[in-house]
Scaffold this motif. Sequence first.
Motif, mmCIF file in Angstrom:
data_model
loop_
_atom_site.group_PDB
_atom_site.id
_atom_site.type_symbol
_atom_site.label_atom_id
_atom_site.label_comp_id
_atom_site.label_asym_id
_atom_site.label_seq_id
_atom_site.Cartn_x
_atom_site.Cartn_y
_atom_site.Cartn_z
ATOM 1 N N ALA A 66 -25.777 39.896 -36.062
ATOM 2 C CA ALA A 66 -24.665 40.175 -36.976
ATOM 3 C C ALA A 66 -24.933 39.458 -38.291
ATOM 4 C CB ALA A 66 -23.338 39.717 -36.382
ATOM 5 N N ILE A 67 -24.729 40.170 -39.392
ATOM 6 C CA ILE A 67 -24.948 39.615 -40.726
ATOM 7 C C ILE A 67 -23.584 39.274 -41.311
ATOM 8 C CG2 ILE A 67 -26.226 39.908 -42.858
ATOM 9 C CD1 ILE A 67 -27.842 40.547 -40.282
ATOM 10 N N CYS A 68 -23.374 38.003 -41.642
ATOM 11 C CA CYS A 68 -22.064 37.536 -42.089
ATOM 12 C C CYS A 68 -22.057 37.331 -43.599
ATOM 13 C CB CYS A 68 -21.701 36.222 -41.397
ATOM 14 S SG CYS A 68 -21.769 36.301 -39.595
ATOM 15 N N GLY A 69 -21.237 38.106 -44.308
ATOM 16 C CA GLY A 69 -21.025 37.862 -45.726
ATOM 17 C C GLY A 69 -19.987 36.771 -45.917
ATOM 18 N N ASP A 70 -19.740 36.403 -47.156
ATOM 19 C CA ASP A 70 -18.637 35.493 -47.436
ATOM 20 C C ASP A 70 -17.324 36.210 -47.105
ATOM 21 O OD1 ASP A 70 -20.369 34.162 -50.297
ATOM 22 O OD2 ASP A 70 -20.238 33.369 -48.261
ATOM 23 N N VAL A 71 -16.208 35.496 -47.184
ATOM 24 C CA VAL A 71 -14.926 36.074 -46.787
ATOM 25 C C VAL A 71 -14.629 37.334 -47.595
ATOM 26 C CG1 VAL A 71 -12.442 35.695 -46.675
ATOM 27 C CG2 VAL A 71 -14.011 33.867 -46.008
ATOM 28 N N PHE A 72 -14.468 38.444 -46.875
ATOM 29 C CA PHE A 72 -14.144 39.753 -47.443
ATOM 30 C C PHE A 72 -15.193 40.217 -48.463
ATOM 31 C CE2 PHE A 72 -9.270 39.169 -46.689
ATOM 32 C CZ PHE A 72 -9.494 39.181 -45.316
ATOM 33 N N THR A 73 -16.427 39.771 -48.318
ATOM 34 C CA THR A 73 -17.499 40.117 -49.257
ATOM 35 C C THR A 73 -18.699 40.633 -48.480
ATOM 36 O OG1 THR A 73 -16.783 38.372 -50.768
ATOM 37 C CG2 THR A 73 -18.993 39.262 -51.102
ATOM 38 N N SER A 74 -19.244 41.747 -48.910
ATOM 39 C CA SER A 74 -20.407 42.310 -48.223
ATOM 40 C C SER A 74 -21.556 41.311 -48.214
ATOM 41 C CB SER A 74 -20.867 43.585 -48.930
ATOM 42 O OG SER A 74 -19.847 44.547 -48.928
ATOM 43 N N PRO A 75 -22.305 41.245 -47.111
ATOM 44 C CA PRO A 75 -23.447 40.335 -47.076
ATOM 45 C C PRO A 75 -24.531 40.787 -48.051
ATOM 46 C CG PRO A 75 -23.436 41.726 -45.131
ATOM 47 C CD PRO A 75 -22.151 41.990 -45.855
ATOM 48 N N PRO A 76 -25.267 39.853 -48.640
ATOM 49 C CA PRO A 76 -26.322 40.231 -49.582
ATOM 50 C C PRO A 76 -27.497 40.887 -48.867
ATOM 51 C CG PRO A 76 -26.324 37.852 -49.225
ATOM 52 C CD PRO A 76 -25.119 38.390 -48.524
ATOM 53 N N VAL A 77 -28.255 41.645 -49.633
ATOM 54 C CA VAL A 77 -29.386 42.397 -49.090
ATOM 55 C C VAL A 77 -30.375 41.477 -48.390
ATOM 56 C CG1 VAL A 77 -31.375 43.820 -49.715
ATOM 57 C CG2 VAL A 77 -29.152 44.254 -50.758
ATOM 58 N N ASP A 78 -30.651 40.309 -48.976
ATOM 59 C CA ASP A 78 -31.654 39.417 -48.394
ATOM 60 C C ASP A 78 -31.230 38.917 -47.017
ATOM 61 O OD1 ASP A 78 -33.272 39.753 -50.560
ATOM 62 O OD2 ASP A 78 -32.648 37.914 -51.564
ATOM 63 N N SER A 79 -29.930 38.693 -46.801
ATOM 64 C CA SER A 79 -29.457 38.290 -45.474
ATOM 65 C C SER A 79 -29.651 39.412 -44.469
ATOM 66 C CB SER A 79 -27.982 37.902 -45.537
ATOM 67 O OG SER A 79 -27.798 36.667 -46.172
ATOM 68 N N ILE A 80 -29.335 40.637 -44.884
ATOM 69 C CA ILE A 80 -29.498 41.780 -43.986
ATOM 70 C C ILE A 80 -30.965 41.947 -43.615
ATOM 71 C CG2 ILE A 80 -29.119 44.258 -43.723
ATOM 72 C CD1 ILE A 80 -26.914 43.956 -45.908
ATOM 73 N N LEU A 81 -31.837 41.829 -44.609
ATOM 74 C CA LEU A 81 -33.274 41.945 -44.345
ATOM 75 C C LEU A 81 -33.750 40.852 -43.398
ATOM 76 C CD1 LEU A 81 -34.712 42.877 -47.835
ATOM 77 C CD2 LEU A 81 -35.025 44.166 -45.720
ATOM 78 N N ALA A 82 -33.242 39.645 -43.585
ATOM 79 C CA ALA A 82 -33.638 38.549 -42.702
ATOM 80 C C ALA A 82 -33.256 38.869 -41.257
ATOM 81 C CB ALA A 82 -32.984 37.242 -43.147
ATOM 82 N N GLY A 83 -32.059 39.426 -41.075
ATOM 83 C CA GLY A 83 -31.638 39.801 -39.730
ATOM 84 C C GLY A 83 -32.502 40.897 -39.136
ATOM 85 N N ILE A 84 -32.835 41.897 -39.951
ATOM 86 C CA ILE A 84 -33.688 42.985 -39.467
ATOM 87 C C ILE A 84 -35.044 42.443 -39.035
ATOM 88 C CG2 ILE A 84 -34.935 45.072 -40.165
ATOM 89 C CD1 ILE A 84 -32.536 45.728 -41.993
ATOM 90 N N ARG A 85 -35.637 41.602 -39.886
ATOM 91 C CA ARG A 85 -36.972 41.075 -39.573
ATOM 92 C C ARG A 85 -36.954 40.177 -38.341
ATOM 93 N NH1 ARG A 85 -37.187 39.490 -45.743
ATOM 94 N NH2 ARG A 85 -38.072 41.382 -46.678
ATOM 95 N N ALA A 86 -35.822 39.503 -38.122
ATOM 96 C CA ALA A 86 -35.761 38.530 -37.034
ATOM 97 C C ALA A 86 -35.698 39.184 -35.661
ATOM 98 C CB ALA A 86 -34.544 37.614 -37.217
ATOM 99 N N VAL A 87 -35.117 40.389 -35.563
ATOM 100 C CA VAL A 87 -34.864 40.945 -34.236
ATOM 101 C C VAL A 87 -35.482 42.311 -33.984
ATOM 102 C CG1 VAL A 87 -32.690 39.673 -34.045
ATOM 103 C CG2 VAL A 87 -32.652 42.020 -34.920
ATOM 104 N N THR A 88 -36.082 42.918 -34.983
ATOM 105 C CA THR A 88 -36.553 44.285 -34.824
ATOM 106 C C THR A 88 -37.984 44.337 -34.325
ATOM 107 O OG1 THR A 88 -35.084 44.999 -36.593
ATOM 108 C CG2 THR A 88 -36.841 46.518 -35.967
ATOM 109 N N GLY A 89 -38.165 45.028 -33.223
ATOM 110 C CA GLY A 89 -39.487 45.225 -32.647
ATOM 111 C C GLY A 89 -39.989 46.636 -32.898
ATOM 112 N N PRO A 90 -40.976 47.085 -32.137
ATOM 113 C CA PRO A 90 -41.598 48.392 -32.367
ATOM 114 C C PRO A 90 -40.644 49.576 -32.221
ATOM 115 C CG PRO A 90 -42.954 47.033 -30.918
ATOM 116 C CD PRO A 90 -41.661 46.312 -31.082
ATOM 117 N N LYS A 91 -39.566 49.428 -31.441
ATOM 118 C CA LYS A 91 -38.657 50.552 -31.242
ATOM 119 C C LYS A 91 -37.653 50.707 -32.382
ATOM 120 C CE LYS A 91 -37.512 52.081 -27.251
ATOM 121 N NZ LYS A 91 -36.979 52.326 -25.877
ATOM 122 N N GLY A 92 -37.630 49.739 -33.320
ATOM 123 C CA GLY A 92 -36.786 49.872 -34.496
ATOM 124 C C GLY A 92 -35.396 49.295 -34.317
ATOM 125 N N CYS A 93 -34.550 49.535 -35.305
ATOM 126 C CA CYS A 93 -33.193 48.995 -35.264
ATOM 127 C C CYS A 93 -32.193 50.007 -35.796
ATOM 128 C CB CYS A 93 -33.086 47.688 -36.050
ATOM 129 S SG CYS A 93 -33.165 47.879 -37.836
#
Length: 594
Positions: free
Chosen positions: A81-108
């Motif tokens: 889960a990518i957490c933005g600030d209160v009532f604020t969309s999470p920044p792109v770099d946080s989302i990318l960090a989450g994708i890179r951290a958990v995504t394997g060959p089958k994708g996300c």
Amino acid sequence: MAFQGKKLVNDPNAVVTEFIEGLVETFPGLQYLDGFPQVKVVLRADIPGNKYDKVAVISGGGSGHEPAQAGFVGEGMLTAAICGDVFTSPPVDSILAGIRAVTGPKGCLLIVTNYTGDRLNFGLAAEEAKSEGYKVEMVIVGDDCALPPPRGITGRRGLAGTVLIHKVAGAAAAAGLSLAEVAAEAQHASELVGTMGVALSVCTLPGQVTSDRLGPGLMELGLGIHGEPGAAVAELQPVEVVVSHVLKQILSLETQYVPIKRGSRVVLMINGLGATPIMELMIASGKAIPQLQLEHGLAVDRVYTGSFMTSLDMAGFSISIMKSEPSILDRLDAPTKAPYWPVGVEGDRPPAKIPVPVPPSHSSRNEEEFNQPQELNEQGRILECAILAAVNAIIDVKDKLNDWDSKVGDGDCGSTMYRGAMAILDDMKKCYPLNVASETVNEIGTSIRRVMGGTSGILYAIFCKAAYASLKGSPDVTPEQWSRALEASIAAVSKYGRAERGYRTMLDALIPASIVLKENLDKGNDPIAAFVLSSEAAVNGAESTKEMQPQAGRSSYITGDVLSTVPDPGAMAAATWYRAAALAVEHKLKNSEN
């Protein structure tokens, strides 16, 4: 009278970070990424990162809705889960960090609530991840049933029904399905659910005063989950009457929010908004079930009552109704260790945090090479000329763009574009690999993303990322490849921004330009002449926005009389840099021939 809300917090600016720290200490199956500022990602502690052999399911959004989304991370539900600030969309770099951290060959699969900031930030992250080689799909959930079907492109808001989609997708992924199959199940489930909320109070953001918008004896129907006003304010009624109103709205045959009719089987979720006692939620649940059965002729297969997606300390509840199917029930009943579905706390305690994974190099050139002077080839010189002309044209038109935008928007279009132009000028001196067109386009997107705020900044970043993906791997870019890259960029902006030609946006300049460019190249016409002709089409397209009724953004609130005197500033900005680049390239090549 407004008053300062009482909160058990240390620093209002650190509430999200401290929430995550407490969450992972409480539940040993969770970890968080740590290492870079602003990265707030909660993930499962039991998966082997990029070697994960199942589809990763990732969601997120602004904080303040706990337990959503971080409380639904666990085996059988969300992978991260990518957490933005209160009532604020999470920044792109946080989302990318989450994708890179958990995504394997089958994708996300990214599950995104339908808010513009979430769509755009997750959309850009998806495009970035795809360009790095990850398989990514995205499902946008809009389950709000409070308002009539909206005009334009905004669509229905994402509310508590999103949690049911998390469970369906997470169970499908845990069963070993492919990315396409998981995405299809999530998309299908999202089309079966509707939600509406009722508020008895307004929420209080940490460190801010409590609004007095909702006075004593009043309730708000059809609220959003960010404290925004609802569809209507009414006198407070007994819960049985309130529940009846909400159920009728969701199940209305006129609006057809959900494909549910008499004889259908359904799943019911009664969701507390943050300050509603479980007693009151259970009362609402007890009134909703017989009404669904007796008044609406529905069979209730499952009931979930509790706080799933809140709005800080708001008093009230929302009701979600989902059409029940055997496959849906199988997914909802599948085991999960997500702590707030809920599950018990068990197992050994791993480290509470792990490092943020380092992203792959953004270019075939290493960092040392980026800082070295480069001898420009012919393509590099032409590209440099085009970029300089484009950004200088934007700098020159700053005040005019601001003036137009002051009449139809918030008055900062020129200033925003100016920041982007100055960043490009500065960065081009230091790090643009001008001999490699694709990498240069990618670096322009990075420059823009760093300094240009608001919707225009993220849209231009998406524009550049899509062009980079189209051009990547081509050392010498042909005019036809440039044309295809422009088409890909327009498609990406349209996909995530939900705009089309005629919506009074920058696409009204870029789409005509793309069409003219392709037509001329297909006929075998001179590429430079085709570029110049397409730039004329961009200018004409931008000017034509005076006759258009806006479908999105602040201009949609402006009267037609004002709009008819002013072109869309975003479209004019796009036409300005495109036209300047075309004329500069034409001039340079003519001089070189002479």
